[in-house]
Design a protein around this motif. Sequence first.
Motif, PDB file in Angstrom:
ATOM      1  N   PHE A  21      -5.705  17.710  45.478  1.00 28.01           N
ATOM      2  CA  PHE A  21      -6.715  17.113  46.347  1.00 28.01           C
ATOM      3  C   PHE A  21      -6.132  16.989  47.757  1.00 28.01           C
ATOM      4  O   PHE A  21      -4.969  16.630  47.908  1.00 28.01           O
ATOM      5  N   PHE A  22      -6.964  17.265  48.767  1.00 27.23           N
ATOM      6  CA  PHE A  22      -6.482  17.043  50.130  1.00 27.23           C
ATOM      7  C   PHE A  22      -7.538  16.321  50.954  1.00 27.23           C
ATOM      8  O   PHE A  22      -8.704  16.280  50.608  1.00 27.23           O
ATOM      9  N   ALA A  23      -7.059  15.734  52.053  1.00 20.23           N
ATOM     10  CA  ALA A  23      -7.898  14.997  53.003  1.00 20.23           C
ATOM     11  C   ALA A  23      -8.616  13.821  52.327  1.00 20.23           C
ATOM     12  O   ALA A  23      -9.787  13.560  52.591  1.00 20.23           O
ATOM     13  N   VAL A  24      -7.892  13.104  51.489  1.00 19.76           N
ATOM     14  CA  VAL A  24      -8.469  11.953  50.788  1.00 19.76           C
ATOM     15  C   VAL A  24      -8.527  10.771  51.755  1.00 19.76           C
ATOM     16  O   VAL A  24      -7.521  10.397  52.355  1.00 19.76           O
ATOM     17  N   LYS A  25      -9.708  10.211  51.900  1.00 23.19           N
ATOM     18  CA  LYS A  25      -9.940   9.082  52.815  1.00 23.19           C
ATOM     19  C   LYS A  25      -9.252   7.817  52.293  1.00 23.19           C
ATOM     20  O   LYS A  25      -9.062   7.640  51.081  1.00 23.19           O
ATOM     21  N   PRO A  26      -8.885   6.908  53.220  1.00 20.01           N
ATOM     22  CA  PRO A  26      -8.193   5.672  52.816  1.00 20.01           C
ATOM     23  C   PRO A  26      -8.937   4.856  51.753  1.00 20.01           C
ATOM     24  O   PRO A  26      -8.315   4.322  50.839  1.00 20.01           O
ATOM     25  N   ALA A  27     -10.258   4.750  51.841  1.00 20.70           N
ATOM     26  CA  ALA A  27     -11.009   3.958  50.851  1.00 20.70           C
ATOM     27  C   ALA A  27     -10.897   4.571  49.459  1.00 20.70           C
ATOM     28  O   ALA A  27     -10.807   3.850  48.461  1.00 20.70           O
ATOM     29  N   VAL A  28     -10.874   5.893  49.382  1.00 14.81           N
ATOM     30  CA  VAL A  28     -10.755   6.568  48.083  1.00 14.81           C
ATOM     31  C   VAL A  28      -9.326   6.401  47.552  1.00 14.81           C
ATOM     32  O   VAL A  28      -9.135   6.124  46.360  1.00 14.81           O
ATOM     33  N   LYS A  29      -8.338   6.540  48.432  1.00 11.65           N
ATOM     34  CA  LYS A  29      -6.951   6.307  48.010  1.00 11.65           C
ATOM     35  C   LYS A  29      -6.777   4.882  47.499  1.00 11.65           C
ATOM     36  O   LYS A  29      -6.104   4.641  46.498  1.00 11.65           O
ATOM     37  N   SER A  30      -7.388   3.945  48.197  1.00 12.42           N
ATOM     38  CA  SER A  30      -7.305   2.541  47.791  1.00 12.42           C
ATOM     39  C   SER A  30      -7.921   2.345  46.405  1.00 12.42           C
ATOM     40  O   SER A  30      -7.363   1.610  45.575  1.00 12.42           O
ATOM     41  N   PRO A  77      -2.187  15.931  52.679  1.00  9.88           N
ATOM     42  CA  PRO A  77      -3.044  15.670  53.841  1.00  9.88           C
ATOM     43  C   PRO A  77      -3.869  16.893  54.274  1.00  9.88           C
ATOM     44  O   PRO A  77      -4.981  16.734  54.771  1.00  9.88           O
ATOM     45  N   THR A  78      -3.343  18.105  54.067  1.00 10.30           N
ATOM     46  CA  THR A  78      -4.018  19.291  54.598  1.00 10.30           C
ATOM     47  C   THR A  78      -4.270  20.344  53.520  1.00 10.30           C
ATOM     48  O   THR A  78      -3.602  20.378  52.483  1.00 10.30           O
ATOM     49  N   SER A 138      -3.656  23.510  53.862  1.00 10.74           N
ATOM     50  CA  SER A 138      -2.499  24.408  53.857  1.00 10.74           C
ATOM     51  C   SER A 138      -1.418  23.907  52.890  1.00 10.74           C
ATOM     52  O   SER A 138      -0.839  24.680  52.131  1.00 10.74           O
ATOM     53  N   GLU A 139      -1.168  22.606  52.910  1.00 13.14           N
ATOM     54  CA  GLU A 139      -0.176  22.041  51.997  1.00 13.14           C
ATOM     55  C   GLU A 139      -0.648  22.136  50.542  1.00 13.14           C
ATOM     56  O   GLU A 139       0.162  22.345  49.636  1.00 13.14           O
ATOM     57  N   ALA A 140      -1.945  22.004  50.324  1.00  9.36           N
ATOM     58  CA  ALA A 140      -2.491  22.154  48.974  1.00  9.36           C
ATOM     59  C   ALA A 140      -2.268  23.579  48.474  1.00  9.36           C
ATOM     60  O   ALA A 140      -1.893  23.786  47.319  1.00  9.36           O
ATOM     61  N   TRP A 141      -2.510  24.561  49.348  1.00  5.51           N
ATOM     62  CA  TRP A 141      -2.263  25.967  48.991  1.00  5.51           C
ATOM     63  C   TRP A 141      -0.801  26.138  48.587  1.00  5.51           C
ATOM     64  O   TRP A 141      -0.489  26.807  47.609  1.00  5.51           O
ATOM     65  N   ASP A 142       0.109  25.543  49.381  1.00  2.00           N
ATOM     66  CA  ASP A 142       1.543  25.665  49.101  1.00  2.00           C
ATOM     67  C   ASP A 142       1.891  25.097  47.726  1.00  2.00           C
ATOM     68  O   ASP A 142       2.677  25.687  46.992  1.00  2.00           O
ATOM     69  N   ILE A 143       1.313  23.956  47.384  1.00  3.07           N
ATOM     70  CA  ILE A 143       1.597  23.350  46.077  1.00  3.07           C
ATOM     71  C   ILE A 143       1.136  24.261  44.952  1.00  3.07           C
ATOM     72  O   ILE A 143       1.859  24.487  43.981  1.00  3.07           O
ATOM     73  N   VAL A 144      -0.067  24.827  45.086  1.00  2.00           N
ATOM     74  CA  VAL A 144      -0.578  25.725  44.049  1.00  2.00           C
ATOM     75  C   VAL A 144       0.348  26.929  43.902  1.00  2.00           C
ATOM     76  O   VAL A 144       0.700  27.325  42.784  1.00  2.00           O
ATOM     77  N   GLN A 145       0.777  27.507  45.023  1.00  2.00           N
ATOM     78  CA  GLN A 145       1.654  28.676  44.962  1.00  2.00           C
ATOM     79  C   GLN A 145       3.003  28.316  44.350  1.00  2.00           C
ATOM     80  O   GLN A 145       3.541  29.083  43.540  1.00  2.00           O
ATOM     81  N   MET A 146       3.556  27.167  44.689  1.00  2.00           N
ATOM     82  CA  MET A 146       4.835  26.744  44.106  1.00  2.00           C
ATOM     83  C   MET A 146       4.677  26.469  42.600  1.00  2.00           C
ATOM     84  O   MET A 146       5.554  26.830  41.812  1.00  2.00           O
ATOM     85  N   ASP A 147       3.580  25.855  42.209  1.00  2.00           N
ATOM     86  CA  ASP A 147       3.327  25.628  40.781  1.00  2.00           C
ATOM     87  C   ASP A 147       3.244  26.946  40.026  1.00  2.00           C
ATOM     88  O   ASP A 147       3.773  27.075  38.918  1.00  2.00           O
ATOM     89  N   GLU A 148       2.583  27.933  40.612  1.00  2.00           N
ATOM     90  CA  GLU A 148       2.463  29.254  39.972  1.00  2.00           C
ATOM     91  C   GLU A 148       3.846  29.886  39.794  1.00  2.00           C
ATOM     92  O   GLU A 148       4.150  30.419  38.731  1.00  2.00           O
ATOM     93  N   ILE A 149       4.676  29.820  40.822  1.00  2.00           N
ATOM     94  CA  ILE A 149       6.034  30.379  40.748  1.00  2.00           C
ATOM     95  C   ILE A 149       6.828  29.649  39.667  1.00  2.00           C
ATOM     96  O   ILE A 149       7.511  30.270  38.853  1.00  2.00           O
TER      97      ILE A 149
END
Length: 131
Positions: free
Chosen positions: A78-87, A102-103, A105-116
Motif C-alpha cells: 500500500f502507498f500514500a496512506v493518509k494519516p487518518a487511515v494509518k491511525s 510513501p510513494t 516508486s517505493e512500492a514497485w521496488d518492494i514488489v521487485q525485491m520480493d520477487e527476487i
Amino acid sequence: MKIKVDTKEKFQVLRPELPELSVIMAEDLTRLVTGAFGTETKNAIIDMSQVKEADEQALVDLATLHQLCQKNKASLVFFAVKPAVKSAMQGLDLIDVFQLTPTESEAWDIVQMDEIERELFDDEQQEADPQ
C-alpha cells in the motif's frame, strides 16, 4: 466498482477512487487481487491517495488479504496512506501487518525485491531437495 486497475508486467496497481474504504470496496480489492493469483501479475500495489478514512472491518479484511497473498507467494503493498487511515490501522493493532510506503516508486521496488527473494528462495529449495 470504483477501483481503477493499471496492469504492469509483474503486478497490478489498484486505485480506489472513493474517499472511504468500505467493506464492499475491500471485498472488490480482495476479488481483484486473488483473481490474479497464479498469473504473472499476481502481485498488487494499492494506491490509497484518494482514501481519507477506512471502515475498521475493511482494514481487517485487507490484513487478511495480505496474509493470503503471502501464502500464495504474492506481494501486497500500500502507498500514500493518509494519516487518518494509518491511525485506524494502529488502533486495530494492524499497522505492522501491512507493507506501507510513501510513494508508488517505493512500492514497485518492494514488489521487485520480493520477487527476487522468492526466486532465490525457490532456487535454494530446489538445490536442497533434488528429485
